[in-house]
Design a protein around this motif. Structure first.
Motif, PDB file in Angstrom:
ATOM      1  N   GLU A 118       3.118   8.635   7.209  1.00 48.98           N
ATOM      2  CA  GLU A 118       4.374   9.212   6.733  1.00 48.98           C
ATOM      3  C   GLU A 118       4.220   9.857   5.367  1.00 48.98           C
ATOM      4  O   GLU A 118       4.957  10.784   5.017  1.00 48.98           O
ATOM      5  CB  GLU A 118       5.474   8.138   6.707  1.00 48.98           C
ATOM      6  CG  GLU A 118       5.311   7.046   5.666  1.00 48.98           C
ATOM      7  CD  GLU A 118       4.270   5.992   6.028  1.00 48.98           C
ATOM      8  OE1 GLU A 118       4.014   5.105   5.197  1.00 48.98           O
ATOM      9  OE2 GLU A 118       3.712   6.075   7.138  1.00 48.98           O
ATOM     10  N   ARG A 119       3.249   9.402   4.591  1.00 51.04           N
ATOM     11  CA  ARG A 119       2.991   9.966   3.261  1.00 51.04           C
ATOM     12  C   ARG A 119       1.767  10.877   3.265  1.00 51.04           C
ATOM     13  O   ARG A 119       1.415  11.416   2.218  1.00 51.04           O
ATOM     14  CB  ARG A 119       2.786   8.832   2.253  1.00 51.04           C
ATOM     15  CG  ARG A 119       3.998   7.924   2.080  1.00 51.04           C
ATOM     16  CD  ARG A 119       3.667   6.750   1.198  1.00 51.04           C
ATOM     17  NE  ARG A 119       3.106   7.161  -0.074  1.00 51.04           N
ATOM     18  CZ  ARG A 119       2.456   6.353  -0.915  1.00 51.04           C
ATOM     19  NH1 ARG A 119       2.267   5.092  -0.584  1.00 51.04           N
ATOM     20  NH2 ARG A 119       1.984   6.801  -2.053  1.00 51.04           N
ATOM     21  N   LYS A 120       1.108  10.979   4.412  1.00 50.27           N
ATOM     22  CA  LYS A 120      -0.138  11.738   4.526  1.00 50.27           C
ATOM     23  C   LYS A 120      -1.138  11.266   3.474  1.00 50.27           C
ATOM     24  O   LYS A 120      -1.812  12.052   2.812  1.00 50.27           O
ATOM     25  CB  LYS A 120       0.125  13.243   4.395  1.00 50.27           C
ATOM     26  CG  LYS A 120       0.955  13.808   5.534  1.00 50.27           C
ATOM     27  CD  LYS A 120       1.055  15.331   5.463  1.00 50.27           C
ATOM     28  CE  LYS A 120       1.819  15.881   6.667  1.00 50.27           C
ATOM     29  NZ  LYS A 120       1.895  17.354   6.660  1.00 50.27           N
ATOM     30  N   ARG A 121      -1.236   9.956   3.362  1.00 52.61           N
ATOM     31  CA  ARG A 121      -2.039   9.324   2.312  1.00 52.61           C
ATOM     32  C   ARG A 121      -2.921   8.236   2.916  1.00 52.61           C
ATOM     33  O   ARG A 121      -2.540   7.578   3.885  1.00 52.61           O
ATOM     34  CB  ARG A 121      -1.091   8.713   1.267  1.00 52.61           C
ATOM     35  CG  ARG A 121      -1.787   8.066   0.064  1.00 52.61           C
ATOM     36  CD  ARG A 121      -2.127   9.083  -0.964  1.00 52.61           C
ATOM     37  NE  ARG A 121      -2.897   8.523  -2.063  1.00 52.61           N
ATOM     38  CZ  ARG A 121      -2.371   7.930  -3.141  1.00 52.61           C
ATOM     39  NH1 ARG A 121      -1.054   7.803  -3.239  1.00 52.61           N
ATOM     40  NH2 ARG A 121      -3.140   7.488  -4.108  1.00 52.61           N
TER      41      ARG A 121
END
Length: 211
Positions: free
Chosen positions: A122-125
């Motif tokens: 969801e955070r592309k992390r």
């Protein structure tokens, strides 16, 4: 009937071996020089934990020397708890909460290295978490080898930023070189200061304001 029962067992055994072979094939990430990089299975976890203890003992000892036992017990997540148990719990949690994100290096059936990472789509992390290589296999590029394949996996997942945290003491020199070799090119230095308030360090008391 006995022959039929025997044939059934042989058939079931062949099916089981084929299923195991397919599962093993599915979990292989890469191969190099007779070494397999693959996803870890649950029965790999204790071996991973053993390697972790071997690799992180000098790191733990260095940290303890810097901050002191009194401060160490005040800042660790579970005061009084053995650090090895904490590491083991983290590895087991990552295996459970981030499926497919614990990998091992295996040669001739023996695991000699590993890497774990956590993905937050969801955070592309993503965060590279624990990793280690047994001493006799170091300085052969295996850490960077694992890291590059992890980064490839993260790109395929649509992750934008990958991060890893590492201390700046001498015991982490090899780790920093491996991260840099894998393309980690941006970093910021943070100094975390500690003090034991029971020692009343000079400069920390209110009655020193007018001095």
């Amino acid at each position: 009937p006995a022959a039929e029962c025997g044939d059934g067992k042989i058939s079931a055994s062949l099916e089981t071996r084929e299923a195991d072979r397919q599962e093993s094939k599915f979990t292989i990430i890469a191969e190099r020089g007779g070494v397999i990089l693959r996803m870890a299975r649950e029965d790999d976890l204790q071996r991973i934990i053993d390697i972790t203890v071997m690799c992180y003992t000098p790191i733990h000892d260095s940290f303890l020397e810097v901050v002191g036992e009194d401060v160490y017990q005040g800042i660790v997540a579970d005061p009084g708890r053995d650090w090895k148990a904490h590491k083991a719990q983290r590895i087991r949690e990552t295996f459970k909460e981030h499926p497919g994100c614990v990998w091992v290096l295996e040669q001739a059936g023996s695991v000699f290295g590993f890497i774990t990472y956590a993905v937050f789509p969801e955070r592309k992390r993503a965060w590279i978490e624990e990793n280690g290589i047994l001493p006799e296999h170091r300085n052969q590029g295996w850490a960077t080898f694992m890291m590059r394949h992890v980064l490839s996996d993260l790109r395929q997942r649509g992750i934008r930023v990958a991060s890893v945290e590492v201390d700046l003491d001498d015991v982490h020199i090899a780790a920093r070189r491996a991260y840099q070799a894998a393309g980690f090119d941006r970093h910021h230095h943070i100094a975390i200061y500690h003090q034991n308030l029971e020692l009343n360090n000079p400069g920390s008391l209110l009655d020193e304001e007018n001095e």
